[in-house]
Scaffold this motif. Structure first.
Motif, PDB file in Angstrom:
ATOM      1  N   SER A  66       7.632  13.535 -11.112  1.00 10.99           N
ATOM      2  CA  SER A  66       8.641  13.330 -12.164  1.00 10.99           C
ATOM      3  C   SER A  66       8.048  13.389 -13.560  1.00 10.99           C
ATOM      4  CB  SER A  66       9.329  11.983 -11.960  1.00 10.99           C
ATOM      5  OG  SER A  66       8.380  10.942 -12.142  1.00 10.99           O
ATOM      6  N   GLN A  67       6.786  13.747 -13.661  1.00 13.60           N
ATOM      7  CA  GLN A  67       6.105  13.865 -14.947  1.00 13.60           C
ATOM      8  C   GLN A  67       6.181  12.567 -15.751  1.00 13.60           C
ATOM      9  OE1 GLN A  67       8.012  17.319 -16.557  1.00 13.60           O
ATOM     10  NE2 GLN A  67       6.809  18.702 -15.301  1.00 13.60           N
ATOM     11  N   GLU A  68       5.977  11.456 -15.039  1.00 16.44           N
ATOM     12  CA  GLU A  68       5.882  10.116 -15.640  1.00 16.44           C
ATOM     13  C   GLU A  68       7.189   9.591 -16.231  1.00 16.44           C
ATOM     14  OE1 GLU A  68       2.947   8.171 -15.741  1.00 16.44           O
ATOM     15  OE2 GLU A  68       1.833   9.685 -14.644  1.00 16.44           O
ATOM     16  N   GLU A  69       8.313  10.255 -16.015  1.00 11.72           N
ATOM     17  CA  GLU A  69       9.600   9.769 -16.534  1.00 11.72           C
ATOM     18  C   GLU A  69      10.049   8.599 -15.666  1.00 11.72           C
ATOM     19  OE1 GLU A  69      13.283   8.918 -17.516  1.00 11.72           O
ATOM     20  OE2 GLU A  69      13.335  10.245 -15.786  1.00 11.72           O
ATOM     21  N   ASP A  70      10.275   7.419 -16.285  1.00 13.46           N
ATOM     22  CA  ASP A  70      10.497   6.178 -15.549  1.00 13.46           C
ATOM     23  C   ASP A  70      11.664   6.231 -14.563  1.00 13.46           C
ATOM     24  OD1 ASP A  70       8.355   5.007 -16.802  1.00 13.46           O
ATOM     25  OD2 ASP A  70       9.565   3.909 -18.263  1.00 13.46           O
ATOM     26  N   ALA A 116      13.315   8.763 -13.234  1.00 11.72           N
ATOM     27  CA  ALA A 116      13.105   9.744 -12.169  1.00 11.72           C
ATOM     28  C   ALA A 116      12.033   9.263 -11.194  1.00 11.72           C
ATOM     29  CB  ALA A 116      12.718  11.096 -12.756  1.00 11.72           C
ATOM     30  N   THR A 117      10.994   8.620 -11.716  1.00 14.39           N
ATOM     31  CA  THR A 117       9.940   8.077 -10.860  1.00 14.39           C
ATOM     32  C   THR A 117      10.503   7.002  -9.940  1.00 14.39           C
ATOM     33  OG1 THR A 117       8.222   8.519 -12.514  1.00 14.39           O
ATOM     34  CG2 THR A 117       7.719   6.860 -10.845  1.00 14.39           C
ATOM     35  N   LEU A 118      11.304   6.111 -10.485  1.00 13.02           N
ATOM     36  CA  LEU A 118      11.887   5.039  -9.684  1.00 13.02           C
ATOM     37  C   LEU A 118      12.772   5.601  -8.582  1.00 13.02           C
ATOM     38  CD1 LEU A 118      12.412   2.040  -9.111  1.00 13.02           C
ATOM     39  CD2 LEU A 118      14.348   2.218 -10.683  1.00 13.02           C
ATOM     40  N   ARG A 119      13.650   6.535  -8.922  1.00 15.27           N
ATOM     41  CA  ARG A 119      14.549   7.115  -7.910  1.00 15.27           C
ATOM     42  C   ARG A 119      13.754   7.827  -6.828  1.00 15.27           C
ATOM     43  NH1 ARG A 119      17.403  12.075  -8.839  1.00 15.27           N
ATOM     44  NH2 ARG A 119      18.433  12.650  -6.916  1.00 15.27           N
ATOM     45  N   CYS A 120      12.750   8.574  -7.208  1.00 16.15           N
ATOM     46  CA  CYS A 120      11.884   9.248  -6.241  1.00 16.15           C
ATOM     47  C   CYS A 120      11.245   8.223  -5.307  1.00 16.15           C
ATOM     48  CB  CYS A 120      10.800  10.030  -6.987  1.00 16.15           C
ATOM     49  SG  CYS A 120       9.486  10.706  -5.927  1.00 16.15           S
ATOM     50  N   LEU A 121      10.719   7.151  -5.862  1.00 14.60           N
ATOM     51  CA  LEU A 121      10.043   6.128  -5.066  1.00 14.60           C
ATOM     52  C   LEU A 121      10.982   5.476  -4.062  1.00 14.60           C
ATOM     53  CD1 LEU A 121       7.608   4.318  -4.435  1.00 14.60           C
ATOM     54  CD2 LEU A 121       8.395   2.818  -6.292  1.00 14.60           C
ATOM     55  N   VAL A 122      12.140   5.031  -4.531  1.00 15.25           N
ATOM     56  CA  VAL A 122      13.039   4.323  -3.612  1.00 15.25           C
ATOM     57  C   VAL A 122      13.624   5.266  -2.555  1.00 15.25           C
ATOM     58  CG1 VAL A 122      13.492   2.373  -5.135  1.00 15.25           C
ATOM     59  CG2 VAL A 122      14.965   4.381  -5.288  1.00 15.25           C
ATOM     60  N   LYS A 123      13.733   6.558  -2.885  1.00 16.78           N
ATOM     61  CA  LYS A 123      14.147   7.532  -1.860  1.00 16.78           C
ATOM     62  C   LYS A 123      13.060   7.676  -0.804  1.00 16.78           C
ATOM     63  CE  LYS A 123      16.522  11.314  -2.727  1.00 16.78           C
ATOM     64  NZ  LYS A 123      17.034  12.563  -3.310  1.00 16.78           N
ATOM     65  N   GLN A 150       0.834  -1.205   0.000  1.00 15.55           N
ATOM     66  CA  GLN A 150       0.000   0.000   0.000  1.00 15.55           C
ATOM     67  C   GLN A 150       0.870   1.258   0.000  1.00 15.55           C
ATOM     68  OE1 GLN A 150      -3.408   0.328  -0.054  1.00 15.55           O
ATOM     69  NE2 GLN A 150      -3.219   2.550  -0.018  1.00 15.55           N
ATOM     70  N   MET A 151       1.894   1.295   0.861  1.00 17.31           N
ATOM     71  CA  MET A 151       2.806   2.443   0.917  1.00 17.31           C
ATOM     72  C   MET A 151       3.496   2.650  -0.426  1.00 17.31           C
ATOM     73  SD  MET A 151       4.622   1.754   4.633  1.00 17.31           S
ATOM     74  CE  MET A 151       6.007   2.795   4.260  1.00 17.31           C
ATOM     75  N   VAL A 152       3.919   1.548  -1.028  1.00 12.48           N
ATOM     76  CA  VAL A 152       4.622   1.628  -2.312  1.00 12.48           C
ATOM     77  C   VAL A 152       3.712   2.244  -3.361  1.00 12.48           C
ATOM     78  CG1 VAL A 152       5.709   0.315  -4.159  1.00 12.48           C
ATOM     79  CG2 VAL A 152       6.160  -0.296  -1.770  1.00 12.48           C
ATOM     80  N   TYR A 153       2.468   1.784  -3.453  1.00 10.58           N
ATOM     81  CA  TYR A 153       1.541   2.323  -4.450  1.00 10.58           C
ATOM     82  C   TYR A 153       1.243   3.799  -4.217  1.00 10.58           C
ATOM     83  CZ  TYR A 153       0.460  -1.932  -7.024  1.00 10.58           C
ATOM     84  OH  TYR A 153       0.539  -3.018  -7.844  1.00 10.58           O
ATOM     85  N   GLU A 154       1.063   4.186  -2.962  1.00  6.65           N
ATOM     86  CA  GLU A 154       0.791   5.594  -2.659  1.00  6.65           C
ATOM     87  C   GLU A 154       1.975   6.482  -3.023  1.00  6.65           C
ATOM     88  OE1 GLU A 154      -0.329   5.601   1.462  1.00  6.65           O
ATOM     89  OE2 GLU A 154      -2.239   4.597   1.056  1.00  6.65           O
ATOM     90  N   ASP A 155       3.179   6.059  -2.631  1.00  8.46           N
ATOM     91  CA  ASP A 155       4.374   6.842  -2.962  1.00  8.46           C
ATOM     92  C   ASP A 155       4.630   6.848  -4.461  1.00  8.46           C
ATOM     93  OD1 ASP A 155       4.823   7.582  -0.346  1.00  8.46           O
ATOM     94  OD2 ASP A 155       6.328   6.030   0.032  1.00  8.46           O
ATOM     95  N   LEU A 156       4.321   5.751  -5.117  1.00  4.72           N
ATOM     96  CA  LEU A 156       4.520   5.663  -6.561  1.00  4.72           C
ATOM     97  C   LEU A 156       3.671   6.705  -7.280  1.00  4.72           C
ATOM     98  CD1 LEU A 156       5.741   4.294  -9.029  1.00  4.72           C
ATOM     99  CD2 LEU A 156       3.916   2.578  -8.887  1.00  4.72           C
ATOM    100  N   GLU A 157       2.427   6.856  -6.870  1.00  3.30           N
ATOM    101  CA  GLU A 157       1.561   7.855  -7.505  1.00  3.30           C
ATOM    102  C   GLU A 157       2.106   9.271  -7.314  1.00  3.30           C
ATOM    103  OE1 GLU A 157      -0.931   7.672  -9.700  1.00  3.30           O
ATOM    104  OE2 GLU A 157      -0.317   5.561  -9.665  1.00  3.30           O
TER     105      GLU A 157
END
Length: 137
Positions: free
Chosen positions: A47-51, A53-60, A34-41
């Protein structure tokens, strides 16, 4: 006398830094699907959907990445401890982290190291972990 003071100051700073990093490490909690999905959104929007940048943001946000050292292999292994292969997983993550390390292109480093680490069995574990959210619905 001045040299002794300098050494004491240096050791004091080192001890304070160690205490702060230990405290920060002890606060980290295992993420849920649940946390992963919320942070992913949130990260997709930021990151404007850039893969990459989105991944780095999420794992941070999940506490699994720092720009200085990349992925935290120990924390990632804790998430998947139920597979009883923590040491092997840590080796894979650390290897991919080192192989793809590029501090001048952090998004690419995060993305390529992730792709490297998830190219084998770990990739299936990630998919299983993420499918937990769908089961909860």
């Amino acid at each position: 006398m001045n040299r002794l003071r300098l050494e004491i100051i240096c050791w004091s700073c080192l001890l304070i830094a160690m205490a702060v990093s230990t405290e920060a490490a002890s606060v980290w909690k295992l993420p849920t699907a649940q946390m992963v999905y919320e942070d992913l959104e949130k990260c997709r929007q930021e990151s404007q959907e850039e893969d990459a940048a989105t991944l780095r943001c999420l794992v941070k946000k999940l506490g699994l990445w720092t720009d200085e050292s990349g992925y935290n292999a120990r924390r990632i292994a804790k998430i998947f401890a139920g597979h009883n292969q923590m040491e092997e997983l840590m080796l894979v993550v650390e290897h991919c982290n080192r192989m793809e390390q590029d501090t001048s292109h952090l998004d690419d480093w995060a993305f390529l190291a992730y792709r490297c680490a998830t190219s084998g069995q770990f990739g299936h574990w990630v998919k299983d972990f993420m499918s937990q959210k769908e089961v909860e619905r």
